[in-house]
Design an enzyme around this catalytic site. Structure first.
Site, PDB file in Angstrom:
ATOM      1  N   GLU A  13       8.756  -1.228 -14.176  1.00 13.87           N
ATOM      2  CA  GLU A  13       8.802  -1.733 -12.812  1.00 13.87           C
ATOM      3  C   GLU A  13       9.736  -2.928 -12.752  1.00 13.87           C
ATOM      4  O   GLU A  13       9.724  -3.781 -13.640  1.00 13.87           O
ATOM      5  CB  GLU A  13       7.408  -2.170 -12.345  1.00 13.87           C
ATOM      6  CG  GLU A  13       7.418  -2.769 -10.927  1.00 13.87           C
ATOM      7  CD  GLU A  13       6.074  -3.322 -10.506  1.00 13.87           C
ATOM      8  OE1 GLU A  13       5.202  -2.501 -10.159  1.00 13.87           O
ATOM      9  OE2 GLU A  13       5.898  -4.564 -10.544  1.00 13.87           O
ATOM     10  N   HIS A  74       8.655   1.555  -3.684  1.00 15.99           N
ATOM     11  CA  HIS A  74       7.356   1.096  -3.203  1.00 15.99           C
ATOM     12  C   HIS A  74       7.403   1.023  -1.676  1.00 15.99           C
ATOM     13  O   HIS A  74       8.337   0.444  -1.108  1.00 15.99           O
ATOM     14  CB  HIS A  74       7.037  -0.302  -3.755  1.00 15.99           C
ATOM     15  CG  HIS A  74       6.796  -0.330  -5.227  1.00 15.99           C
ATOM     16  ND1 HIS A  74       5.870  -1.174  -5.810  1.00 15.99           N
ATOM     17  CD2 HIS A  74       7.362   0.358  -6.254  1.00 15.99           C
ATOM     18  CE1 HIS A  74       5.874  -0.999  -7.122  1.00 15.99           C
ATOM     19  NE2 HIS A  74       6.781  -0.077  -7.411  1.00 15.99           N
ATOM     20  N   ASP A 106      -0.148  -6.422   0.346  1.00 16.31           N
ATOM     21  CA  ASP A 106      -0.866  -7.672   0.580  1.00 16.31           C
ATOM     22  C   ASP A 106      -0.488  -8.260   1.939  1.00 16.31           C
ATOM     23  O   ASP A 106       0.624  -8.053   2.436  1.00 16.31           O
ATOM     24  CB  ASP A 106      -0.536  -8.692  -0.517  1.00 16.31           C
ATOM     25  CG  ASP A 106      -1.006  -8.240  -1.889  1.00 16.31           C
ATOM     26  OD1 ASP A 106      -2.025  -7.527  -1.954  1.00 16.31           O
ATOM     27  OD2 ASP A 106      -0.345  -8.603  -2.879  1.00 16.31           O
ATOM     28  N   LYS A 161      -7.807   8.667  -1.533  1.00  9.29           N
ATOM     29  CA  LYS A 161      -6.366   8.532  -1.764  1.00  9.29           C
ATOM     30  C   LYS A 161      -5.808   9.783  -2.442  1.00  9.29           C
ATOM     31  O   LYS A 161      -4.756  10.306  -2.042  1.00  9.29           O
ATOM     32  CB  LYS A 161      -6.108   7.293  -2.625  1.00  9.29           C
ATOM     33  CG  LYS A 161      -4.650   6.931  -2.800  1.00  9.29           C
ATOM     34  CD  LYS A 161      -4.480   5.686  -3.664  1.00  9.29           C
ATOM     35  CE  LYS A 161      -4.975   4.435  -2.979  1.00  9.29           C
ATOM     36  NZ  LYS A 161      -4.638   3.218  -3.760  1.00  9.29           N
TER      37      LYS A 161
END
Length: 285
Positions: A13, A74, A106, A161
């Site tokens: 990442e 993302h 967030d 999910k």
């Protein structure tokens, strides 16, 4: 990324740097990481100031089209509406990017969330309805999401999910492998059968260590805390010990047949290179 693997795989990442950092630096970083031939490189989404197209999308396109490696973008449910997602999906198709990590995201102080997608599962379901060919990754939390009232509720939300179309899960960083193994068992009992990639963050400097201690909900084993305390005034020793700790975690995970390891590189290709060198025979590269 759909090839059959006889060994677990290693992925990385990266995050778009702040506007004050020259663009060349992130591409040098990504190039260095690409030289290690990971299974994929995911690019985080900064909802505070950076423009998605000029940061996440551009870097992921570089991974996909210049490095010829799978790029994963993302996307956050909170800060995109349906029109924006439709545009992004079209751009991803145009650029040949087929992989998305769908997150809730967030809260950003002072920034109003959109209302089209309340949870990551809503975003996943919408993307899959638009084009089922996208491969969707989702986040998971071995110790439970900080906002979940209990682990049972967290697992149920994870079931939702996966039912929405999540193809693969990537864990939040953890420092106790036993926590991860218990989480795997909980998922299996709940018939969550998608691959689960273990998220590992090597701790290599004091500021990073302090941030983890202050902000992470992760359980910190005694040997990890002792390591941080012992080498807190010796940067070189702390880096060496932090790398050794992460490598030991990875070796143990591979021994226990983990599906893959997702390395939170913090944009440090030297860290990723060292770990690759020490574990290269364990992974399908």
């Amino acid at each position: 990324m759909d090839k059959v693997l006889t060994k677990p795989h290693l992925s990385f990442e990266v995050f778009p740097p702040s506007a004050s950092v020259p663009n060349e630096k992130i591409y040098q970083t990504v190039q260095s990481l690409g030289d290690l031939q990971p299974e994929f490189i995911s690019v985080t989404c900064n909802n505070k100031k950076l423009n998605f197209n000029d940061s996440t999308l551009k870097i992921a396109s570089y991974v996909e089209n210049e490095l010829q490696l799978p790029g994963v973008v993302h996307l956050t449910a909170r800060y995109f509406d349906k029109n924006q997602i439709d545009y992004i999906l079209a751009e991803l198709k145009r650029l040949g990017i087929n992989n998305i990590l769908a997150l809730r995201g967030d809260l950003v102080p002072g920034k109003e969330p959109k209302n089209d997608f309340k949870y990551a599962s809503d975003l996943i379901e919408y993307i899959k309805q638009k084009d089922s060919n996208f491969k969707i990754f989702g986040a998971c939390y071995p110790e439970g999401h900080p906002e979940s009232p209990d682990k049972v509720t967290d697992i149920r939300r994870l079931q939702t999910k996966v039912a929405a179309g999540c193809d693969c899960l990537i864990t939040q960083m953890f420092f106790s492998n036993e926590t991860f193994y218990q989480f795997q068992e909980d998922c299996a009992l709940a018939n969550i059968n998608v691959p689960i990639l273990a998220g590992i963050m090597p701790i290599v400097n004091r500021s990073q260590a302090l941030h983890v201690i202050q902000s992470s909900a992760s359980y910190l084993p005694k040997k990890f805390v002792t390591m941080l305390d012992k080498y807190k005034r010796d940067p070189a020793a702390l880096k060496a010990a932090g790398l050794a700790y992460a490598i030991n975690q990875i070796v143990d995970l591979v021994t226990q047949d983990v599906a893959g390891v997702h390395l939170y590189t913090m944009n440090h290709p030297d860290v990723a290179r060292h770990i690759c060198q020490e574990t290269q025979t364990l992974f399908a590269i």
